[in-house]
Design a protein around this motif. Sequence first.
Motif, PDB file in Angstrom:
ATOM      1  N   LEU A   1       0.834  -1.213   0.000  1.00  0.00           N
ATOM      2  CA  LEU A   1       0.000   0.000   0.000  1.00  0.00           C
ATOM      3  C   LEU A   1       0.861   1.252   0.000  1.00  0.00           C
ATOM      4  N   SER A   2       1.914   1.238   0.829  1.00  0.00           N
ATOM      5  CA  SER A   2       2.753   2.429   0.931  1.00  0.00           C
ATOM      6  C   SER A   2       3.458   2.692  -0.393  1.00  0.00           C
ATOM      7  N   LEU A   3       3.774   1.624  -1.129  1.00  0.00           N
ATOM      8  CA  LEU A   3       4.438   1.845  -2.416  1.00  0.00           C
ATOM      9  C   LEU A   3       3.475   2.448  -3.426  1.00  0.00           C
ATOM     10  N   GLY A   4       2.167   2.178  -3.241  1.00  0.00           N
ATOM     11  CA  GLY A   4       1.215   2.650  -4.232  1.00  0.00           C
ATOM     12  C   GLY A   4       0.476   3.913  -3.849  1.00  0.00           C
ATOM     13  N   SER A   5       0.681   4.419  -2.612  1.00  0.00           N
ATOM     14  CA  SER A   5      -0.176   5.527  -2.200  1.00  0.00           C
ATOM     15  C   SER A   5       0.412   6.865  -2.630  1.00  0.00           C
ATOM     16  N   THR A   6      -0.479   7.729  -3.132  1.00  0.00           N
ATOM     17  CA  THR A   6      -0.022   9.022  -3.625  1.00  0.00           C
ATOM     18  C   THR A   6      -0.110  10.089  -2.553  1.00  0.00           C
TER      19      THR A   6
END
Lengths: 474, 217
Positions: free
Chosen positions: B18-23
């Motif tokens: 999630l952290s890699l994908g969150s803007t």
Amino acid sequence: MIESVFLFPFVMGLVSLAAPAKSSRFVLAGTAAGHLLLTLMIWHASLSPLYPAFFTAAPEGLLILLVTSIIFVAISCYAFSYVIETKMAHARVFSCCMMLFLGTMSMVALSDHPIVLWIAIEATTLVSAPLIFIHRSKQALEATWKYVLICSVGIALALLGIFFITLAMDLGNIAGPLTFTSLNTVATRLDPVWLKAGFVFIVIGFGTKMGLAPMHTWLPDAHSEAPSPASALLSGALLNCAFLGIYKTHVLMNSAGLGDFSGSVLVGFGLCSMLVGAVFIVGQPDYKRMLAYSSIENMGIISFGVGIGGLALYGAFIHLIHHSLLKSSLFLSAGNILLGFGTKQAGRIGGIIHSLPRTFVSFFAGFVGLCGLPPFGMFVSEIMVVIGAIRGHWYVSVVLFVFALILAVAGCGRVFMAMSFGEATTAAGLGEKPLRFIPAYALLLTSLVLCFWMPETVYVTIIDSIKMIGGIHG
Amino acid sequence: MINFADFILVLILLSVLLSLGSTRLMALVKIMALQGVMVSVTPLFLNSHEIPDGGAALFYLVMIFIKGALIPVLLYWAVKRVSIKREIEPIVGYHASIVTGLAVLLGSVFIVNSLHLSLPEGRSFALITANSTLAAGFFLMMARRKAITQVIGYLMLENGIYLIGTALTKRSHTIYIVEFGVLLDLLVGVMIMGIILNNINTAFDDIDTTLLGQLKD
């Protein structure tokens, strides 16, 4: 209790934060004197550890503690005048962080538990960060950001390495306490694969802090942007502390019979640092950055000497002492030049011999010492490292070593000569004050004296430090 | 019976992806709070047959408080102060980042399986999670421009290292005062990074680390 040597600066640091700003420099000078006294008491063995599970007075730690303490006394005298003359805006924070920095470094020197050592080394990063950005300029901010982030990540990897060593303990079914002293006695039962992995991570981790190339990228920025007393402390004392972490693990590797592996790793990193340092010294326009690259080069020499062992190892310890003395003296002189000329660009400075004659003496003498010329101690130590390496049949490495030394001398020489004797430019800034050149003289004099007469107890302590890995004839 | 340790480790892995994908930076801070709590309680479930004594219980409480509340609050303040809501133009795009995260996960499975460690029950999955967290933290630091995301990357790296320590070593080595020291270093580190971040923001009007490129040779 030997712990007082780091608790005392901690307490004084916090006291100075509460005390009025004008008195903070007095507290700083008092702490320096008190610390030296406590250090001498530990050397005299009149203090014993209160928590032997975490702290001990190991010979290599004592050596680094003494060097740190002596340098700190000189730097605190310098800072006593520096803080007032530069009208430093955050003098209280500066003094507080200097004392906390001294405390954390003393804690590193006495740590016996690997994780306590790690905590102390990480703490040195944290308390020295405010020192670097005390001027709050954009460059200082950039340098501090790089310093904190690169060092924290690097040191985090060292923690991973320590966990691998614990795993090596578990795999060898060793139940004893996790301290370097007790690990050395059972080293042969440790799992060799994980011990090697742990060593590599520790070298990368603490090597980042020590300034070994290619993990050195924070070092030139931090050393050039920090105020000069802090630069002197970073270069002369902090790098040694990080080295101590690597050295203790290297001793452990030797006790486990893996000394050849760890030695080769150290020689490799050492040569790499020397070459990188020397290449960047040549053509360096900023004299404080040049001194910083020279620190990288000298850390390379120490790592190289330790990796080879025997006489080179003894030479490396001598080199460590003299490098600290000379380099902190040079940074203090560089601070005077910066105050006098108001620029860090070597090209805009000339004729120091006329405009700042007293600083010239210490600056030029420091240069002579840095180049490895007699009568200063780096001459002796570098020769010992070379002889040790030849005795150990490291011929190719010796060639690279000497090449890097020559390159560094050539690079430094150009800058130092032009700055000292070149076409005179006016020094419009602050003049010379006794408190700002006497400390630099004192450090140089110490190096000079140690070269001709070394106290018996210092000699014995160095021999004790290297005894575990074969001693001087190993 | 549900295996709580695996449940928590899966949550950690999800938080990593999630952290890699969150803007949004706020979302990132919340994810870090969740991850911090999960990482803190992992040792309790991995050694579920041991009942923590007084000192251990206190330590875990402090750790949950620091990793799950104190550090996220510090980050929350930092995000508020710099008034930047999202990371625009990351060095590596979000979709590419998630794919990298999955690749990292596969890589850790491969590495842990090829190590052939004789770990106790459930520890290899912990090690896989730890490796992925560590590598993803590294990746986050390199793939994003904003200084605050780099701090979050550093926290994730630290979480990964703590998990590796939990997975690999026996609890008998653990001296809580020492672990507490490590935690304190982390906390002070984040505080100092926050202060510098704030100063960077006032000096440059942004926390883009590409602006920090004046010092070089």
